[in-house]
Design a protein around this motif. Structure first.
Motif, PDB file in Angstrom:
ATOM      1  N   ASP A  80       7.722  14.606   9.533  1.00 21.81           N
ATOM      2  CA  ASP A  80       8.019  13.214   9.477  1.00 21.81           C
ATOM      3  C   ASP A  80       9.261  12.988   8.732  1.00 21.81           C
ATOM      4  O   ASP A  80       9.974  11.791   8.731  1.00 21.81           O
ATOM      5  CB  ASP A  80       6.864  12.230   9.424  1.00 21.81           C
ATOM      6  CG  ASP A  80       5.746  12.209  10.326  1.00 21.81           C
ATOM      7  OD1 ASP A  80       6.128  12.632  11.434  1.00 21.81           O
ATOM      8  OD2 ASP A  80       4.623  11.919   9.854  1.00 21.81           O
ATOM      9  N   PRO A  83      15.261  14.770   9.294  1.00 19.67           N
ATOM     10  CA  PRO A  83      16.201  13.883   9.877  1.00 19.67           C
ATOM     11  C   PRO A  83      16.781  14.852  11.347  1.00 19.67           C
ATOM     12  O   PRO A  83      17.200  14.172  12.181  1.00 19.67           O
ATOM     13  CB  PRO A  83      17.434  13.752   9.007  1.00 19.67           C
ATOM     14  CG  PRO A  83      17.472  14.739   8.128  1.00 19.67           C
ATOM     15  CD  PRO A  83      15.943  15.244   7.724  1.00 19.67           C
ATOM     16  N   ARG A 104       7.657  11.338  17.786  1.00 18.93           N
ATOM     17  CA  ARG A 104       8.801  11.802  16.669  1.00 18.93           C
ATOM     18  C   ARG A 104       9.824  11.570  17.247  1.00 18.93           C
ATOM     19  O   ARG A 104      10.984  11.252  16.602  1.00 18.93           O
ATOM     20  CB  ARG A 104       8.441  13.052  16.441  1.00 18.93           C
ATOM     21  CG  ARG A 104       9.330  13.890  15.248  1.00 18.93           C
ATOM     22  CD  ARG A 104       9.155  13.111  13.781  1.00 18.93           C
ATOM     23  NE  ARG A 104      10.116  13.169  12.734  1.00 18.93           N
ATOM     24  CZ  ARG A 104      10.728  12.390  12.168  1.00 18.93           C
ATOM     25  NH1 ARG A 104      10.300  10.943  12.288  1.00 18.93           N
ATOM     26  NH2 ARG A 104      11.452  12.751  11.358  1.00 18.93           N
ATOM     27  N   ASN A 106      11.071   9.152  19.576  1.00 20.24           N
ATOM     28  CA  ASN A 106      11.437   7.841  19.320  1.00 20.24           C
ATOM     29  C   ASN A 106      11.790   7.294  17.890  1.00 20.24           C
ATOM     30  O   ASN A 106      12.719   6.659  17.654  1.00 20.24           O
ATOM     31  CB  ASN A 106      10.002   7.011  19.567  1.00 20.24           C
ATOM     32  CG  ASN A 106       9.907   7.131  21.315  1.00 20.24           C
ATOM     33  OD1 ASN A 106      10.812   7.490  22.173  1.00 20.24           O
ATOM     34  ND2 ASN A 106       8.843   6.839  21.832  1.00 20.24           N
ATOM     35  N   THR A 107      11.037   7.911  16.787  1.00 20.57           N
ATOM     36  CA  THR A 107      11.220   7.481  15.823  1.00 20.57           C
ATOM     37  C   THR A 107      12.898   8.194  15.071  1.00 20.57           C
ATOM     38  O   THR A 107      13.669   7.454  14.678  1.00 20.57           O
ATOM     39  CB  THR A 107      10.248   8.338  14.709  1.00 20.57           C
ATOM     40  OG1 THR A 107       8.814   7.361  15.144  1.00 20.57           O
ATOM     41  CG2 THR A 107      10.681   7.704  13.061  1.00 20.57           C
ATOM     42  N   LEU A 108      13.093   9.533  15.434  1.00 19.40           N
ATOM     43  CA  LEU A 108      14.327   9.985  15.134  1.00 19.40           C
ATOM     44  C   LEU A 108      15.536   9.091  15.726  1.00 19.40           C
ATOM     45  O   LEU A 108      16.619   8.991  15.102  1.00 19.40           O
ATOM     46  CB  LEU A 108      14.488  11.513  15.673  1.00 19.40           C
ATOM     47  CG  LEU A 108      13.773  12.512  14.795  1.00 19.40           C
ATOM     48  CD1 LEU A 108      13.428  13.677  15.698  1.00 19.40           C
ATOM     49  CD2 LEU A 108      14.319  12.753  13.496  1.00 19.40           C
ATOM     50  N   ARG A 109      15.121   8.632  17.166  1.00 21.25           N
ATOM     51  CA  ARG A 109      16.291   7.851  17.444  1.00 21.25           C
ATOM     52  C   ARG A 109      16.615   6.604  16.742  1.00 21.25           C
ATOM     53  O   ARG A 109      17.637   5.951  16.897  1.00 21.25           O
ATOM     54  CB  ARG A 109      15.846   7.912  19.089  1.00 21.25           C
ATOM     55  CG  ARG A 109      17.166   6.868  19.878  1.00 21.25           C
ATOM     56  CD  ARG A 109      16.950   7.182  21.502  1.00 21.25           C
ATOM     57  NE  ARG A 109      17.252   8.380  22.091  1.00 21.25           N
ATOM     58  CZ  ARG A 109      18.526   8.650  22.227  1.00 21.25           C
ATOM     59  NH1 ARG A 109      19.476   7.850  22.191  1.00 21.25           N
ATOM     60  NH2 ARG A 109      18.633   9.967  22.810  1.00 21.25           N
ATOM     61  N   GLU A 110      15.569   6.035  16.609  1.00 19.06           N
ATOM     62  CA  GLU A 110      15.417   4.722  15.804  1.00 19.06           C
ATOM     63  C   GLU A 110      16.227   4.758  14.590  1.00 19.06           C
ATOM     64  O   GLU A 110      16.896   3.925  13.928  1.00 19.06           O
ATOM     65  CB  GLU A 110      14.135   3.975  15.775  1.00 19.06           C
ATOM     66  CG  GLU A 110      13.460   3.544  16.872  1.00 19.06           C
ATOM     67  CD  GLU A 110      11.960   3.327  16.851  1.00 19.06           C
ATOM     68  OE1 GLU A 110      11.549   3.297  15.609  1.00 19.06           O
ATOM     69  OE2 GLU A 110      11.232   2.854  17.903  1.00 19.06           O
ATOM     70  N   GLN A 111      16.091   5.754  13.744  1.00 21.94           N
ATOM     71  CA  GLN A 111      16.372   6.122  12.498  1.00 21.94           C
ATOM     72  C   GLN A 111      17.865   6.846  12.444  1.00 21.94           C
ATOM     73  O   GLN A 111      18.260   7.258  11.251  1.00 21.94           O
ATOM     74  CB  GLN A 111      15.364   7.070  11.606  1.00 21.94           C
ATOM     75  CG  GLN A 111      13.937   6.204  11.578  1.00 21.94           C
ATOM     76  CD  GLN A 111      13.181   6.824  10.758  1.00 21.94           C
ATOM     77  OE1 GLN A 111      13.137   8.156  10.632  1.00 21.94           O
ATOM     78  NE2 GLN A 111      11.974   6.318  10.277  1.00 21.94           N
ATOM     79  N   GLY A 112      18.351   7.186  13.619  1.00 25.67           N
ATOM     80  CA  GLY A 112      19.819   7.741  13.602  1.00 25.67           C
ATOM     81  C   GLY A 112      19.638   9.411  13.291  1.00 25.67           C
ATOM     82  O   GLY A 112      20.456   9.944  13.101  1.00 25.67           O
ATOM     83  N   GLY A 113      18.263   9.903  13.680  1.00 22.60           N
ATOM     84  CA  GLY A 113      18.188  11.340  13.161  1.00 22.60           C
ATOM     85  C   GLY A 113      18.731  12.284  14.616  1.00 22.60           C
ATOM     86  O   GLY A 113      19.407  11.481  15.460  1.00 22.60           O
TER      87      GLY A 113
END
Length: 218
Positions: A80, A83, A104, A106-113
């Motif tokens: 988690d 990046p 994971r 979706n989270t990466l896309r939201e956080q710029g990963g």
């Protein structure tokens, strides 16, 4: 010869510099852009076994900071905190692991990963959850093309020349037929063959290579 044989099974750590490019220059260019924070940081690589997908994923991780590599299986877990995530052989994911990768992603896309994934076939042919397939197909989808035998032969001869010895074409042909065909193992085998030739003061021949491969059970 025992130690030399063991050396065959330890190819060098994968990097972009020691990847034999062949027809994959565009793939490497996109990967370098992705890990440098380019506009498209979500990449899916596909290609047949032995084409170099795993090498490229590990090379991308080695060239990144705080990145994580996962060789997918039924129960894979995804870091988690990383990046940049590289997930190899996504077709091996079980039901819960597919949900975990979807979340994971979706989270990466939201956080710029970023995510670099790989599989044996394009996303549309994977037998995975429809929502995960959609995510994997959103970014760049690139085919990693296997080297032809001629390209492998040229690469092996260049590698031998760089080590200071001449690799006869018939020895190279024998190697391609009788050893694992991924370039990491082939290069490691050449290194072991070179050392064996120097230690025994024998020429690099099919006979010497046959003895080396037999000692390594390849």
């Amino acid at each position: 010869m025992r130690q030399l044989a063991l050396d065959i099974t330890v190819p060098p750590a994968p990097t972009f510099d020691n990847f034999v490019v062949g027809r994959n220059a565009e793939v490497i260019a996109h990967l370098r852009t992705a890990i440098a924070g380019g506009s498209e940081r979500f990449v899916y690589l596909w290609g047949e076994a032995g084409c170099g997908r795993t090498h490229l994923l590990k090379a991308a991780i080695a060239a990144s900071v705080g990145a994580s590599y996962v060789a997918c299986d039924v129960n894979s877990y995804f870091d988690d905190a990383a990046p940049l995530l590289a997930t190899d052989d996504v077709e091996c994911l079980g039901a819960d692991a597919q949900i975990a990768l979807f979340n994971r992603y979706n989270t990466l896309r939201e956080q710029g990963g970023g995510l670099i994934a790989s599989g044996g076939v394009p996303p549309v042919q994977l037998k995975l959850r429809a929502d995960l397939l959609t995510r994997l197909g959103w970014g760049l989808v690139l085919q990693v093309r296997t080297l032809s035998d001629d390209e492998k032969t040229q690469a092996l001869m260049r590698h031998a020349n760089a080590r200071g010895f001449e690799l006869p074409k018939e020895v190279c042909s024998f190697l391609l037929v009788n050893a694992p065909r991924d370039m990491g193992t082939l290069f490691s085998t050449l290194g072991a063959l070179d050392r064996l030739s120097l230690e025994t003061k024998r020429a690099v021949t099919i006979t010497l290579l046959r003895e080396l491969l037999a000692s390594a059970h390849l």
